[in-house]
Design a protein around this motif. Structure first.
Motif, PDB file in Angstrom:
ATOM      1  N   TYR A 283       3.843   1.555  -1.349  1.00  8.85           N
ATOM      2  CA  TYR A 283       4.393   1.758  -2.697  1.00  8.85           C
ATOM      3  C   TYR A 283       3.392   2.486  -3.582  1.00  8.85           C
ATOM      4  O   TYR A 283       3.756   3.321  -4.401  1.00  8.85           O
ATOM      5  CB  TYR A 283       4.760   0.422  -3.367  1.00  8.85           C
ATOM      6  CG  TYR A 283       5.820  -0.378  -2.665  1.00  8.85           C
ATOM      7  CD1 TYR A 283       6.775   0.234  -1.873  1.00  8.85           C
ATOM      8  CD2 TYR A 283       5.863  -1.761  -2.809  1.00  8.85           C
ATOM      9  CE1 TYR A 283       7.750  -0.518  -1.225  1.00  8.85           C
ATOM     10  CE2 TYR A 283       6.835  -2.515  -2.175  1.00  8.85           C
ATOM     11  CZ  TYR A 283       7.770  -1.888  -1.380  1.00  8.85           C
ATOM     12  OH  TYR A 283       8.726  -2.631  -0.742  1.00  8.85           O
ATOM     13  N   ASP A 284       2.109   2.133  -3.432  1.00  5.48           N
ATOM     14  CA  ASP A 284       1.066   2.798  -4.220  1.00  5.48           C
ATOM     15  C   ASP A 284       1.062   4.291  -3.960  1.00  5.48           C
ATOM     16  O   ASP A 284       0.950   5.105  -4.872  1.00  5.48           O
ATOM     17  CB  ASP A 284      -0.318   2.237  -3.844  1.00  5.48           C
ATOM     18  CG  ASP A 284      -0.675   1.054  -4.717  1.00  5.48           C
ATOM     19  OD1 ASP A 284       0.022   0.837  -5.732  1.00  5.48           O
ATOM     20  OD2 ASP A 284      -1.648   0.347  -4.375  1.00  5.48           O
TER      21      ASP A 284
ATOM     22  N   THR B 271      11.031   0.303  -3.891  1.00  3.02           N
ATOM     23  CA  THR B 271      10.538  -1.047  -3.610  1.00  3.02           C
ATOM     24  C   THR B 271      11.625  -2.002  -3.094  1.00  3.02           C
ATOM     25  O   THR B 271      11.298  -3.042  -2.524  1.00  3.02           O
ATOM     26  CB  THR B 271       9.894  -1.661  -4.872  1.00  3.02           C
ATOM     27  OG1 THR B 271      10.843  -1.588  -5.942  1.00  3.02           O
ATOM     28  CG2 THR B 271       8.636  -0.922  -5.268  1.00  3.02           C
TER      29      THR B 271
ATOM     30  N   ASP C  42       0.833  -1.205   0.000  1.00  2.00           N
ATOM     31  CA  ASP C  42       0.000   0.000   0.000  1.00  2.00           C
ATOM     32  C   ASP C  42       0.866   1.253   0.000  1.00  2.00           C
ATOM     33  O   ASP C  42       0.539   2.250  -0.640  1.00  2.00           O
ATOM     34  CB  ASP C  42      -0.917   0.025   1.238  1.00  2.00           C
ATOM     35  CG  ASP C  42      -2.088  -0.936   1.071  1.00  2.00           C
ATOM     36  OD1 ASP C  42      -2.386  -1.308  -0.091  1.00  2.00           O
ATOM     37  OD2 ASP C  42      -2.691  -1.319   2.088  1.00  2.00           O
TER      38      ASP C  42
ATOM     39  N   LYS D 132       4.298   5.882  -5.289  1.00  2.00           N
ATOM     40  CA  LYS D 132       4.243   5.956  -6.756  1.00  2.00           C
ATOM     41  C   LYS D 132       3.530   7.232  -7.202  1.00  2.00           C
ATOM     42  O   LYS D 132       4.003   7.952  -8.081  1.00  2.00           O
ATOM     43  CB  LYS D 132       3.501   4.713  -7.257  1.00  2.00           C
ATOM     44  CG  LYS D 132       3.459   4.554  -8.743  1.00  2.00           C
ATOM     45  CD  LYS D 132       2.825   3.219  -9.108  1.00  2.00           C
ATOM     46  CE  LYS D 132       1.335   3.237  -8.811  1.00  2.00           C
ATOM     47  NZ  LYS D 132       0.652   1.951  -9.041  1.00  2.00           N
ATOM     48  N   GLU D 133       2.418   7.530  -6.557  1.00  2.00           N
ATOM     49  CA  GLU D 133       1.624   8.713  -6.920  1.00  2.00           C
ATOM     50  C   GLU D 133       2.434   9.996  -6.762  1.00  2.00           C
ATOM     51  O   GLU D 133       2.296  10.931  -7.546  1.00  2.00           O
ATOM     52  CB  GLU D 133       0.381   8.835  -6.019  1.00  2.00           C
ATOM     53  CG  GLU D 133      -0.649   7.747  -6.226  1.00  2.00           C
ATOM     54  CD  GLU D 133      -1.429   7.919  -7.525  1.00  2.00           C
ATOM     55  OE1 GLU D 133      -1.396   9.024  -8.112  1.00  2.00           O
ATOM     56  OE2 GLU D 133      -2.052   6.922  -7.954  1.00  2.00           O
TER      57      GLU D 133
END
Ligand SMILES: Cc1cc2nc3c(=O)[nH]c(=O)nc-3n(C[C@H](O)[C@H](O)[C@H](O)COP(=O)(O)O)c2cc1C
Length: 192
Positions: free
Chosen positions: A64-65, A91, A62, A68-69
């Motif tokens: 990483y999500d 990651t 979660d 990423k944004e």
């Protein structure tokens, strides 16, 4: 008593910031134990001006999500391969500690709290190093982004001072030599 493999001097001198991790997760109990020891950092009036948002297990996905944004806002335009490649600096870390410090309205207290929390981070880095775990204090610009703060549950009056990545690594970076002590020291003389 825990086996201390490095002397304090060795830990201080041999520690390197690790920017390339190998993807091996850091066990939660190990990270918690490091943080618990690090709490012995000096801090004025025992304000203990810190809290931590930690991720090192399944919650990393979660995180990483979210990263990423904010780290790659145009990630949707990337191929899956490029995205994976560019996300590697996030990651491959085995864990994250976001160090959160209150922003005291009084300047003296605010500076003291930042100083104390910085000492705590140094403790974490040295204690981790002693267990073969590398770390890097990172300050990407998005740490102050209101939406990123919201995603981490940061409250008004708090600031994320460090995205501390921790993790195992295969390659030891070369030391980054420091200037010699003579360049920093002035022997006191009374100025009239
Ligand atoms: C307050 C602070 C902020 C830092 N921010 C970053 C960062 O955003 N990205 C990064 O790669 N390293 C960051 N670093 C790590 C430094 O780059 C690193 O400590 C320096 O290059 C010296 O390397 P060494 O720690 O291996 O001796 C930061 C360190 C400190 C103390």
């Amino acid at each position: 008593m825990m086996n201390q493999s490095l002397s304090i001097r060795e830990a201080i001198i041999q520690r390197r910031s690790i920017k390339l991790f190998n993807g091996q997760p850091v066990e939660q109990d190990v990270l918690m134990s490091i943080l618990e020891d690090a709490l012995w950092a000096p801090n004025h009036q025992l304000r203990q001006p810190w809290r931590f948002v930690v991720a090192c297990g399944s919650e990393l996905l979660d995180l990483y999500d979210v990263l990423k944004e904010f780290a790659l806002p145009k990630w949707k335009e990337l191929s899956e391969e490029d995205l994976e490649k560019q996300m590697k600096k996030y990651t491959l870390a085995g864990g994250y500690v976001f160090v959160i410090v209150p922003e005291d309205a009084r300047q003296k207290e605010r500076l003291e709290d930042y100083a104390a929390a910085s000492m705590l981070v140094q403790n974490v880095q040295l204690l981790a190093w002693d267990r073969g775990i590398g770390s890097c204090w990172k300050t990407p610009g998005f740490l102050d982004n209101p939406k990123f703060r919201e995603a981490l549950g940061i409250k008004a009056g708090e600031r994320i001072i460090s995205m501390l990545q921790v993790g195992y690594f295969d390659e030891m970076p070369k030391p980054k030599p420091r200037k010699s002590i003579e360049e920093f020291v002035t022997v006191f003389e009374k100025h009239e």
